[in-house]
Design a protein around this motif. Structure first.
Motif, PDB file in Angstrom:
ATOM      1  N   PRO B 740       0.804  -1.227   0.000  1.00  0.00           N
ATOM      2  CA  PRO B 740       0.000   0.000   0.000  1.00  0.00           C
ATOM      3  C   PRO B 740       0.840   1.282   0.000  1.00  0.00           C
ATOM      4  N   ALA B 741       1.978   1.256   0.674  1.00  0.00           N
ATOM      5  CA  ALA B 741       2.793   2.476   0.734  1.00  0.00           C
ATOM      6  C   ALA B 741       3.297   2.853  -0.658  1.00  0.00           C
ATOM      7  N   ASP B 742       3.774   1.871  -1.395  1.00  0.00           N
ATOM      8  CA  ASP B 742       4.281   2.138  -2.754  1.00  0.00           C
ATOM      9  C   ASP B 742       3.141   2.509  -3.698  1.00  0.00           C
ATOM     10  N   ALA B 743       1.989   1.853  -3.510  1.00  0.00           N
ATOM     11  CA  ALA B 743       0.839   2.145  -4.368  1.00  0.00           C
ATOM     12  C   ALA B 743       0.344   3.568  -4.097  1.00  0.00           C
ATOM     13  N   ASP B 744       0.197   3.922  -2.813  1.00  0.00           N
ATOM     14  CA  ASP B 744      -0.277   5.265  -2.451  1.00  0.00           C
ATOM     15  C   ASP B 744       0.629   6.338  -3.036  1.00  0.00           C
ATOM     16  N   ARG B 746       2.143   6.410  -5.607  1.00  0.00           N
ATOM     17  CA  ARG B 746       2.010   6.541  -7.067  1.00  0.00           C
ATOM     18  C   ARG B 746       0.545   6.681  -7.489  1.00  0.00           C
ATOM     19  N   GLY B 747      -0.335   6.863  -6.496  1.00  0.00           N
ATOM     20  CA  GLY B 747      -1.756   7.037  -6.814  1.00  0.00           C
ATOM     21  C   GLY B 747      -2.389   5.792  -7.418  1.00  0.00           C
ATOM     22  N   ILE B 748      -1.885   4.646  -7.019  1.00  0.00           N
ATOM     23  CA  ILE B 748      -2.355   3.385  -7.619  1.00  0.00           C
ATOM     24  C   ILE B 748      -3.315   2.683  -6.667  1.00  0.00           C
ATOM     25  N   ARG B 749      -4.423   2.195  -7.215  1.00  0.00           N
ATOM     26  CA  ARG B 749      -5.406   1.427  -6.448  1.00  0.00           C
ATOM     27  C   ARG B 749      -5.594   0.073  -7.111  1.00  0.00           C
ATOM     28  N   TRP B 766      -2.360  -5.351 -14.156  1.00  0.00           N
ATOM     29  CA  TRP B 766      -3.317  -4.743 -13.239  1.00  0.00           C
ATOM     30  C   TRP B 766      -2.857  -4.841 -11.783  1.00  0.00           C
ATOM     31  N   ALA B 767      -2.990  -3.750 -11.077  1.00  0.00           N
ATOM     32  CA  ALA B 767      -2.454  -3.656  -9.717  1.00  0.00           C
ATOM     33  C   ALA B 767      -3.335  -4.386  -8.711  1.00  0.00           C
ATOM     34  N   GLY B 776       8.729  -1.324  -1.159  1.00  0.00           N
ATOM     35  CA  GLY B 776       9.985  -1.239  -1.912  1.00  0.00           C
ATOM     36  C   GLY B 776      10.149  -2.345  -2.929  1.00  0.00           C
ATOM     37  N   SER B 777       9.141  -3.223  -3.012  1.00  0.00           N
ATOM     38  CA  SER B 777       9.231  -4.292  -4.006  1.00  0.00           C
ATOM     39  C   SER B 777       7.916  -4.403  -4.765  1.00  0.00           C
ATOM     40  N   VAL B 778       8.019  -4.943  -5.952  1.00  0.00           N
ATOM     41  CA  VAL B 778       6.846  -5.217  -6.780  1.00  0.00           C
ATOM     42  C   VAL B 778       6.914  -6.688  -7.142  1.00  0.00           C
ATOM     43  N   THR B 779       5.801  -7.378  -7.026  1.00  0.00           N
ATOM     44  CA  THR B 779       5.814  -8.814  -7.312  1.00  0.00           C
ATOM     45  C   THR B 779       4.822  -9.140  -8.423  1.00  0.00           C
ATOM     46  N   VAL B 780       5.313  -9.815  -9.432  1.00  0.00           N
ATOM     47  CA  VAL B 780       4.441 -10.391 -10.459  1.00  0.00           C
ATOM     48  C   VAL B 780       4.834 -11.857 -10.576  1.00  0.00           C
ATOM     49  N   PHE B 781       3.915 -12.744 -10.266  1.00  0.00           N
ATOM     50  CA  PHE B 781       4.236 -14.164 -10.361  1.00  0.00           C
ATOM     51  C   PHE B 781       4.491 -14.518 -11.822  1.00  0.00           C
ATOM     52  N   GLU B 782       5.635 -15.156 -12.070  1.00  0.00           N
ATOM     53  CA  GLU B 782       6.029 -15.415 -13.459  1.00  0.00           C
ATOM     54  C   GLU B 782       5.140 -16.487 -14.096  1.00  0.00           C
ATOM     55  N   GLY B 783       5.123 -16.505 -15.417  1.00  0.00           N
ATOM     56  CA  GLY B 783       4.446 -17.578 -16.130  1.00  0.00           C
ATOM     57  C   GLY B 783       3.160 -17.188 -16.828  1.00  0.00           C
TER      58      GLY B 783
END
Lengths: 244, 833
Positions: B740-744, B746-749, B766-767, B776-783
């Motif tokens: 939430p801290a990183d999303a906030d 950047r105005g991301i919901r 999509w977020a 401090g990290s962004v996670t996208v499960f690969e595949g």
């Protein structure tokens, strides 16, 4: 046995009859009383939220796309998302949910045709041919586990799956506790296929059964006990944590 | 309904069935028991790239698989039932919309996905002619054969190797290319990897789980951790993410991504500072006592002491005698009467008359560990110093205690350092080689469980192996000279059962290589984006349509895959395809491919069917009856022989000759001090923490977020991304998990379309705003498949293909070779409309 070895059977017959002997032994119910009261215990400590039970249910019973007789709820918000308390601590757990096979099933009481009935093993069943699709039962069920065949069912693959005939359009369907398997002496598919061995199936009226012992030892709880439905599905609570 | 029932079987006709019990609905009972018959049930195995190869039953009706369910027939009942929701749903891919039914030849530009159907003869003639042209013009080694995970199908994946051997093509690699080769293992123990079999987890008293998420990525094995907890073991999970495994743990410690080595060193520091270390164990089994010259950083050899001395014998300081003592490499421990020092500096006169200050290697290790006080480790890794101390005491006092390390820790440019640091922790506490203990890295499918040479090799020839990283991105200046990189470079790719053009690191860089190739042939059964980029597509039988042999690292069983149905559409097996291609290209070699599936299995079993061999006495006929436990100890845990019998490291591992592995640890001991020139010049002689490599490649100011791409619960890499039931459960759109801290900031919901980008590439998905993922990290499960993103080819547009030169000090493919650092990657995220 064929030349391919005893692990391959080749005569057309029921899926249970066709099981290789070692596999059948794995899922055998064993001796039962003449009047069992079948129930299930789900160990929520061992449940890892993998949906194997839900997927095999779908495959076994040829459930159309968009419908689940058995699904896994994540406690809290979204799928596999934790609950965060005010202190920022996170917890996550799962509740597999299917027909609770209540001893006092509200669905049966409201069914105008008697299509929903308490059948063998005290299981709550639907006679699909007598179901007129009024869906009173869906409104009456406090667990939301019944699903309705609205229109032309879609399957993937289109030819369908599994070993249970599809239900007619316009009828309500739900978990049968794999009564077709019980009839041949093997456990329901969700019990067989749980990789974490979180599901225990047995006779709730048999004081010596594993399921009765586990429910007693672990303080098994029923969902929405205040509704007076007396489910035959019990949930075993998570273990106490031993933090460093 | 009457008609429908004609095909049904009522339970009443089934002889010997158990009573279901009388009930009030007796009149309707027959209908409730109705089932559809099956024609047969076939015992076989699942086989994607998950390291599972779970035993499954395929239920067949009218030539189609209608149900897949766990066979649950392992002779060791603890393993039953093996199989997860993905394997149970695989019938949807066998008979699914994306199934490739005929050979295809490209009609549009490469990558356009425009094809026409072709006959097998046309497709094979064309591929054979092109391969022959390229082979005779540039050399057959300029053809790269790429496949994944040989252990999930020794027979047909082995056919790739056999054909490569016959024609002289180079075969690629997967374990290292996939980043799963835990380079800390060959560096420290001289082995490719070596882990405890899964059921042994249940024997532990303390499980330290680092960067691993078995509840989501090893679903059939997860129960053994639950069993351990049930028996009173404590489970501690160290992970930036609050994973499913973390949810079951007694304690979850959130650390900064990529700082696992700092955490481990902090724990080692406190173990030693508390007097909980087992220094006798360290002295006996590791290189701790071996003297190192302080002038060169090289170990002191007998050859240094006197002319004619053996350069492969080492020297310790015997504190009892007050003199140097030479020790051999034929046995662990110390010679009788020698009391080897682990600290101090000793002036040693060398053969040339000089006096050189030397110290035990342990002195250098200890000096580094001493820097990593819990407070210092806490500053770097983000866990508290107090928790680091508690982990140290609990781990060191539990008997036994295990470490499970996963891809989250390994998939970094310096993942080898994390491995070396945790290996140090396991060794200083004497947890190596004991049931319920050990240091196990569980990521990737690698272990060749038998000597496959009689099948993989032919006509006295063996396929040349080139790490696929060099195919994909070209050779590096530091590439080991033994790598048989083709003189003419690469001209063709023959990609088998792999989604290489989506699932490779820095995929845009790879595609520039692919664009320059004369020929791209892809064998697969699903219409992936890699297939869409082929010149010729050959449809291949799935693992329910052929015979094969499987074995897995965590489960010491040999299993037979048995065809449940005929190959779907016009698909063929790899063996069939290679038989046809070799016949066309090199008719004089054709007889080597003219082997039946059964005979190929027999060839695979043959070489290890010797006294003490892993397949001793195991026959094809036995395998047709079900899984057979390989002839390995029970429980199957590594290094038992070293610990009990003082046999030098490393143990034998297939398929490399033991002499090659001995070069990794020339002392024959667990090596914490590495004295090869490149380790010395890189400052990596002893376990330490190194900052993530991408911090020096990317600009942390422009790309402030770490980009993590862990394995998904819902896929095996990109397999199952198109599975309808999996998509019903977890959706059909790639998700970008943000704190939430990183999303906030950047105005991301939730559900906002966001672009994730760095200097290598970008994609839009999509977020999902979720506390489970670290700030401090962004996670996208690969595949995810590219079509499941709003834009872009997927996560690997961003990941890095940088090669760590330490991984090139030696070269044995998949054993000491470049391992990809998927998670060593930075990015930024912005909302897009």
């Amino acid at each position: 046995m064929s030349a391919e070895g005893s692990t391959t059977t080749t005569t057309a017959r029921s899926a249970v009859e066709a099981l290789p002997p070692k596999s059948r032994e794995y899922g055998a119910i064993g001796t039962t009383s003449d009047e069992p009261r079948w129930g299930m215990a789900v160990d929520t400590e061992r449940c890892i939220g993998c949906w194997s039970c839900a997927v095999i249910c779908k495959s076994e019973n040829d459930i159309p796309l968009g419908m689940w007789w058995n699904r896994i709820l994540t406690e809290g918000e979204g799928l596999d998302q934790p609950t965060v308390d005010n202190g920022g601590d996170m917890t996550m757990g799962w509740v597999p949910l299917a027909c609770q096979h209540c001893d006092d099933p509200p669905c049966e009481k409201v069914c105008p045709t008697g299509a929903t009935y308490v059948g063998e093993g005290k299981l709550v069943m639907v006679d699909q041919d007598n179901c007129i699709g009024c869906r009173y039962c869906m409104a009456a069920c406090p667990y939301g586990v019944r699903v309705f065949n609205w229109g032309d069912a879609e399957y993937a693959p289109p030819a369908g799956t599994g070993v249970v005939p599809p239900r007619p359009t316009g009828s309500v369907e739900k978990c049968t506790m794999c009564i077709h398997r019980l009839a041949e002496g093997v456990v329901p598919s969700c019990v067989w296929s749980c990789p974490a061995e979180a599901r225990i199936f047995g006779d709730l009226d048999d004081p010596n059964s594993d399921i009765v012992a586990k429910i007693k030892a672990r303080g098994g709880k029923q969902l929405l006990e205040d509704k007076g439905t007396h489910p035959k599905v019990f949930y075993l609570e998570p273990r106490r944590r031993r933090p460093l | 309904m009457v008609e429908r029932r004609k095909v049904l079987i009522g339970a009443a006709v089934v002889g010997g069935a158990a009573a279901v019990g009388a009930g009030t609905g007796a009149a309707e009972a027959d209908a409730s028991h109705d089932t559809l018959p099956v024609d047969k049930v076939v015992r076989t195995t699942c086989s994607p790239n998950c390291t599972g190869s779970c035993g499954q039953l395929a239920f067949v009706r009218d030539g189609r698989v209608v149900k897949i369910q766990q066979a649950a027939d392992y002779p060791d009942k603890a393993y039953n039932p093996r199989g997860c929701m993905k394997g149970l749903s695989y019938l949807q891919q066998i008979h699914g919309d994306d199934r490739i039914m005929t050979p295809l030849i490209r009609t549009g530009t490469r990558g356009s996905g425009e094809f026409r159907e072709a006959t097998w003869d046309e497709a094979l003639d064309r591929v054979a002619a092109e391969l022959k042209r390229i082979g005779t013009t540039y050399g057959y080694d300029s053809i790269h054969v790429f496949g994944q995970v040989p252990g999930s199908g020794y027979l047909h994946k082995g056919a790739n190797y056999r054909a490569a051997a016959l024609l002289g093509m180079t075969h690629g690699t997967s374990f290292d290319f996939n980043g799963d080769l835990p380079m800390g293992m060959p560096i420290t123990f001289g082995v490719q990897n070596a882990e405890h079999e899964a059921k042994d987890w249940a024997n532990t008293r303390f499980a330290l789980v680092v960067g691993a998420n078995p509840l989501e990525t090893r679903i059939p094995d997860a129960k053994f951790l639950l069993d351990a907890a049930d028996a009173g073991a404590q489970i501690v999970v160290v992970d930036p993410t609050f994973s499913s495994t973390a949810a079951k743990a007694d304690t979850w410690l959130r650390i900064e991504p990529g700082t696992d080595a700092a955490f481990a060193l902090g724990v080692v520091n406190h173990v030693l500072a508390s007097g909980l270390g087992d220094l006798d164990f360290v002295r006996t089994y590791s290189d701790a006592a071996l003297l190192v010259r302080t002038d060169t950083g090289r170990r002191l050899r007998e050859a240094d002491l006197r002319s004619g001395g053996d350069p492969n014998r080492y020297v310790v300081w015997d504190a009892a005698a007050g003199a140097a003592a030479v020790i051999g490499t034929d046995r662990l421990g110390m010679p009788a009467g020698v009391s080897a020092a682990l600290d101090g500096t000793y002036q040693i006169r060398t053969a040339d008359g000089a006096v050189v200050a030397c110290e035990p290697g342990w002195a250098a290790v200890s000096r580094e560990v001493a820097k990593w006080t819990p407070e210092h480790a806490a500053e770097v890794c983000g866990a508290s110093a107090e928790m680091i101390r508690r982990v140290a005491v609990a781990y060191a006092t539990a008997e036994p205690a295990m470490i499970m390390m996963g891809g989250g820790t390994n998939h970094w440019f310096h993942g080898d350092m994390a491995g070396r640091a945790f290996a140090l922790l396991a060794t200083v506490t004497g947890n190596i080689g004991r049931s319920g203990g050990g240091f196990s890295v569980y990521v990737g499918q690698y272990k060749v469980r038998l000597d496959p040479s009689q099948w993989y090799n032919a006509a006295g020839k063996k396929a040349k192996i080139v790490p696929s990283v060099y195919f994909a991105y070209g050779p590096t200046p530091t590439m080991h000279p033994d790598v048989p990189y083709p003189k003419a470079g690469y001209k063709a790719l023959f990609c088998t059962f792999a989604n290489m053009f989506v699932q490779s690191a820095d995929v845009n860089r790879l595609m520039r290589t692919v664009d320059g190739l004369d020929l791209v042939v892809v064998l697969d059964h699903q219409m992936t984006d890699t297939v869409k980029h082929a010149d010729v597509v050959l449809p291949v039988a799935s693992w329910y349509e052929k015979t094969d042999l499987t074995a897995t690292p965590l489960h010491p069983f040999l299993q037979l895959q048995q065809a449940a149905i005929e190959p779907v559409g016009e698909s063929r097996t790899e063996l069939d395809i290679w038989r046809e291609l070799v016949r066309r290209i090199a008719p004089e070699q054709a007889s080597y491919m003219d082997v039946s599936e059964d005979d190929a299995v027999r060839l695979l079993l043959a070489a290890s069917n010797v006294a003490g061999g892993p397949t001793e006495g195991i026959t094809l006929e036995q395998l047709k009856e079900g899984p057979v436990r390989l002839r390995v100890p029970d429980p199957d845990i590594p290094f038992g022989d070293q610990i009990r019998n003082l046999t030098p490291f490393p143990p034998k591992q297939f398929p490399a000759p033991i002499e090659k592995l001995r070069e990794f640890v020339p002392t024959g001991r667990i090596e914490f001090y590495k004295d090869d020139a490149r380790f010395i010049s890189a400052g990596e002689t002893v376990p330490t923490y190194l900052t993530p490599h991408d911090d020096s490649v990317s600009d942390p100011a422009r790309y402030p977020l770490r980009f993590l791409t862990p394995h998904s619960k819902w896929r095996i890499h990109s397999t199952y991304a198109n599975n309808p039931w999996m998509r019903e459960i977890h959706g059909d759109r790639a998700q970008v998990f943000m704190n939430p801290a990183d999303a906030d900031a950047r105005g991301i919901r939730d559900d906002h379309a966001v672009e994730v980008f760095n200097e290598r590439g970008s994609f839009v998905a999509w977020a999902v705003v979720d506390e489970a993922h670290k700030e401090g990290s962004v996670t996208v499960f690969e595949g995810w498949w590219p079509g499941q993103f709003a834009r872009g080819r997927g996560v690997n547009e961003l990941t890095s293909s940088e090669v760590n030169p330490i991984h090139e000090v030696h070269f044995v493919a998949n054993m000491w070779s470049p391992s990809t650092g998927w998670k060593d990657c930075r990015c930024e995220v912005r909302r897009v409309s």
